[in-house]
Design a protein around this motif. Sequence first.
Motif, mmCIF file in Angstrom:
data_model
loop_
_atom_site.group_PDB
_atom_site.id
_atom_site.type_symbol
_atom_site.label_atom_id
_atom_site.label_comp_id
_atom_site.label_asym_id
_atom_site.label_seq_id
_atom_site.Cartn_x
_atom_site.Cartn_y
_atom_site.Cartn_z
ATOM 1 N N VAL A 3 -5.210 12.704 -0.026
ATOM 2 C CA VAL A 3 -5.232 11.295 0.338
ATOM 3 C C VAL A 3 -4.285 10.547 -0.589
ATOM 4 C CG1 VAL A 3 -6.637 9.212 0.505
ATOM 5 C CG2 VAL A 3 -7.586 11.420 1.212
ATOM 6 N N SER A 4 -3.329 9.855 -0.012
ATOM 7 C CA SER A 4 -2.386 9.055 -0.788
ATOM 8 C C SER A 4 -2.928 7.644 -0.942
ATOM 9 C CB SER A 4 -1.024 9.020 -0.094
ATOM 10 O OG SER A 4 -0.407 10.293 -0.128
ATOM 11 N N ILE A 5 -3.060 7.196 -2.184
ATOM 12 C CA ILE A 5 -3.531 5.854 -2.497
ATOM 13 C C ILE A 5 -2.304 5.031 -2.864
ATOM 14 C CG2 ILE A 5 -5.029 4.480 -3.975
ATOM 15 C CD1 ILE A 5 -6.546 7.189 -4.536
ATOM 16 N N ILE A 6 -1.962 4.049 -2.059
ATOM 17 C CA ILE A 6 -0.720 3.309 -2.245
ATOM 18 C C ILE A 6 -0.884 2.262 -3.343
ATOM 19 C CG2 ILE A 6 1.123 2.018 -1.118
ATOM 20 C CD1 ILE A 6 0.524 4.818 0.065
ATOM 21 N N ARG A 7 -0.050 2.366 -4.352
ATOM 22 C CA ARG A 7 -0.062 1.377 -5.432
ATOM 23 C C ARG A 7 1.087 0.393 -5.229
ATOM 24 N NH1 ARG A 7 0.176 3.730 -11.293
ATOM 25 N NH2 ARG A 7 -2.109 3.704 -11.134
ATOM 26 N N PHE A 8 0.734 -0.859 -4.988
ATOM 27 C CA PHE A 8 1.708 -1.944 -4.936
ATOM 28 C C PHE A 8 1.719 -2.650 -6.290
ATOM 29 C CE2 PHE A 8 -0.028 -1.513 -0.607
ATOM 30 C CZ PHE A 8 1.142 -1.333 0.123
ATOM 31 N N GLY A 9 2.723 -3.472 -6.525
ATOM 32 C CA GLY A 9 2.671 -4.315 -7.701
ATOM 33 C C GLY A 9 1.491 -5.257 -7.597
ATOM 34 N N VAL A 31 0.281 6.859 -5.165
ATOM 35 C CA VAL A 31 1.683 6.887 -4.733
ATOM 36 C C VAL A 31 2.280 5.499 -4.923
ATOM 37 C CG1 VAL A 31 3.231 7.251 -2.775
ATOM 38 C CG2 VAL A 31 1.221 8.718 -3.056
ATOM 39 N N TRP A 32 3.371 5.400 -5.664
ATOM 40 C CA TRP A 32 4.063 4.129 -5.849
ATOM 41 C C TRP A 32 4.723 3.725 -4.539
ATOM 42 C CZ3 TRP A 32 3.885 -0.045 -8.346
ATOM 43 C CH2 TRP A 32 4.990 -0.889 -8.552
ATOM 44 N N HIS A 33 4.600 2.456 -4.203
ATOM 45 C CA HIS A 33 5.005 1.996 -2.873
ATOM 46 C C HIS A 33 6.485 2.215 -2.578
ATOM 47 C CE1 HIS A 33 7.115 -1.825 -3.987
ATOM 48 N NE2 HIS A 33 6.389 -1.672 -5.082
ATOM 49 N N GLU A 34 7.317 2.323 -3.586
ATOM 50 C CA GLU A 34 8.750 2.507 -3.349
ATOM 51 C C GLU A 34 9.114 3.959 -3.050
ATOM 52 O OE1 GLU A 34 10.683 0.950 -6.788
ATOM 53 O OE2 GLU A 34 10.744 -1.097 -5.983
ATOM 54 N N ASP A 35 8.172 4.878 -3.241
ATOM 55 C CA ASP A 35 8.483 6.307 -3.122
ATOM 56 C C ASP A 35 8.248 6.875 -1.737
ATOM 57 O OD1 ASP A 35 9.196 6.262 -5.765
ATOM 58 O OD2 ASP A 35 7.247 6.990 -6.492
ATOM 59 N N GLY A 36 7.586 6.162 -0.864
ATOM 60 C CA GLY A 36 7.295 6.682 0.466
ATOM 61 C C GLY A 36 6.115 7.631 0.450
ATOM 62 N N LEU A 37 5.559 7.898 1.632
ATOM 63 C CA LEU A 37 4.407 8.800 1.719
ATOM 64 C C LEU A 37 4.844 10.248 1.510
ATOM 65 C CD1 LEU A 37 2.202 7.644 4.751
ATOM 66 C CD2 LEU A 37 1.696 7.458 2.302
ATOM 67 N N PRO A 38 4.152 10.992 0.644
ATOM 68 C CA PRO A 38 4.452 12.420 0.487
ATOM 69 C C PRO A 38 4.183 13.177 1.783
ATOM 70 C CG PRO A 38 3.093 11.610 -1.321
ATOM 71 C CD PRO A 38 3.115 10.532 -0.283
ATOM 72 N N GLU A 39 4.908 14.258 1.999
ATOM 73 C CA GLU A 39 4.751 15.041 3.229
ATOM 74 C C GLU A 39 3.356 15.600 3.380
ATOM 75 O OE1 GLU A 39 7.709 18.026 3.639
ATOM 76 O OE2 GLU A 39 9.400 16.614 3.672
ATOM 77 N N MET A 61 2.959 -9.937 1.548
ATOM 78 C CA MET A 61 4.177 -9.336 1.012
ATOM 79 C C MET A 61 4.082 -7.808 1.011
ATOM 80 S SD MET A 61 5.151 -12.060 -2.008
ATOM 81 C CE MET A 61 6.732 -11.287 -2.393
ATOM 82 N N ALA A 62 2.942 -7.279 0.599
ATOM 83 C CA ALA A 62 2.766 -5.825 0.603
ATOM 84 C C ALA A 62 2.884 -5.257 2.012
ATOM 85 C CB ALA A 62 1.411 -5.461 -0.001
ATOM 86 N N ALA A 63 2.438 -6.018 3.006
ATOM 87 C CA ALA A 63 2.502 -5.552 4.394
ATOM 88 C C ALA A 63 3.933 -5.322 4.839
ATOM 89 C CB ALA A 63 1.825 -6.566 5.314
ATOM 90 N N ARG A 64 4.888 -5.932 4.139
ATOM 91 C CA ARG A 64 6.301 -5.796 4.508
ATOM 92 C C ARG A 64 7.048 -4.822 3.610
ATOM 93 N NH1 ARG A 64 3.880 -9.877 6.294
ATOM 94 N NH2 ARG A 64 4.548 -11.042 8.137
ATOM 95 N N ALA A 65 6.327 -4.123 2.748
ATOM 96 C CA ALA A 65 6.943 -3.080 1.931
ATOM 97 C C ALA A 65 7.366 -1.923 2.830
ATOM 98 C CB ALA A 65 5.960 -2.596 0.868
ATOM 99 N N PRO A 66 8.510 -1.275 2.550
ATOM 100 C CA PRO A 66 8.992 -0.177 3.403
ATOM 101 C C PRO A 66 7.968 0.932 3.624
ATOM 102 C CG PRO A 66 10.729 -0.880 1.919
ATOM 103 C CD PRO A 66 9.495 -1.628 1.504
ATOM 104 N N ILE A 67 7.112 1.197 2.630
ATOM 105 C CA ILE A 67 6.152 2.297 2.790
ATOM 106 C C ILE A 67 5.177 2.017 3.929
ATOM 107 C CG2 ILE A 67 4.353 1.453 1.203
ATOM 108 C CD1 ILE A 67 4.118 4.396 0.224
ATOM 109 N N MET A 68 4.993 0.740 4.285
ATOM 110 C CA MET A 68 4.067 0.437 5.371
ATOM 111 C C MET A 68 4.596 0.918 6.716
ATOM 112 S SD MET A 68 1.364 -0.577 4.032
ATOM 113 C CE MET A 68 0.532 -0.929 5.581
ATOM 114 N N ASP A 69 5.905 1.107 6.843
ATOM 115 C CA ASP A 69 6.439 1.738 8.049
ATOM 116 C C ASP A 69 5.922 3.167 8.148
ATOM 117 O OD1 ASP A 69 7.882 -0.515 8.814
ATOM 118 O OD2 ASP A 69 9.681 0.113 7.724
#
Length: 230
Positions: A3-9, A31-39, A61-69
């Motif tokens: 389970v990846s737990i997304i850490r935003f600022g 998982v740091w939000h800038e790194d993307g979801l691990p495979e 703002m977090a909802a618009r972070a690239p990792i949310m895609d």
Amino acid sequence: MTVSIIRFGGSNCDRDAERALEHLGIDAEIVWHEDGLPEETTGVVLPGGFSYGDYLRAGAMAARAPIMDDVREAAADGTPVLGVCNGAQVGCESGLTEGAFTTNRSARFQCEHVYLRVERDDTPWTAHYDEGEVIEVPIAHGEGRYEIDDDRLDALEDDNRVLFRYCDEDGETGPAVNPNGSKHNVAGVLGERETVAVLMPHPERATLPDIGSTDGQGVLRGFESAETGV
């Protein structure tokens, strides 16, 4: 499963979620939000906190972070996704679920234990409870009031996508036991898929036996239930 737990600022409940999941024997990593979801991601937690200081609107703002895609794509593929507190705000703002969370009726930050009534027991997140069961978990939020227009709320109710409602210890709902003014006492809802859910209370803070209630364990075990089917 991991389970990846997304850490935003501004996230501050990511470690709580990690510890709670690992206590249940569920592998988890932050998982740091800038790194993307691990495979190897087989589940996602959007944790509580104050991502980006809750500027604009909480979670906006977090909802618009690239990792949310990545998260939306994973959710569409059936990967279980759970948003808690600020993560619930992020989930709504990113379109994973209907509605929005806004300023509490009291206009104050509230940190207290509340009772929740389980509205259905046939989802991954509620499979370890009985329908109508009352559980006790903490809240800690200033913008936890669930809002949605009446037509969409009716559709949400008709589709049976309300997971939890605020109630008293006997399971009765109403304004007196609604801590933040949420419409219809809603505390948690499902997305279009039953593997996606958001809730304002903190199940991870009601999981470890040495710090109090363990009533929240069943929610986190949803990651196991989603893997095996309900």
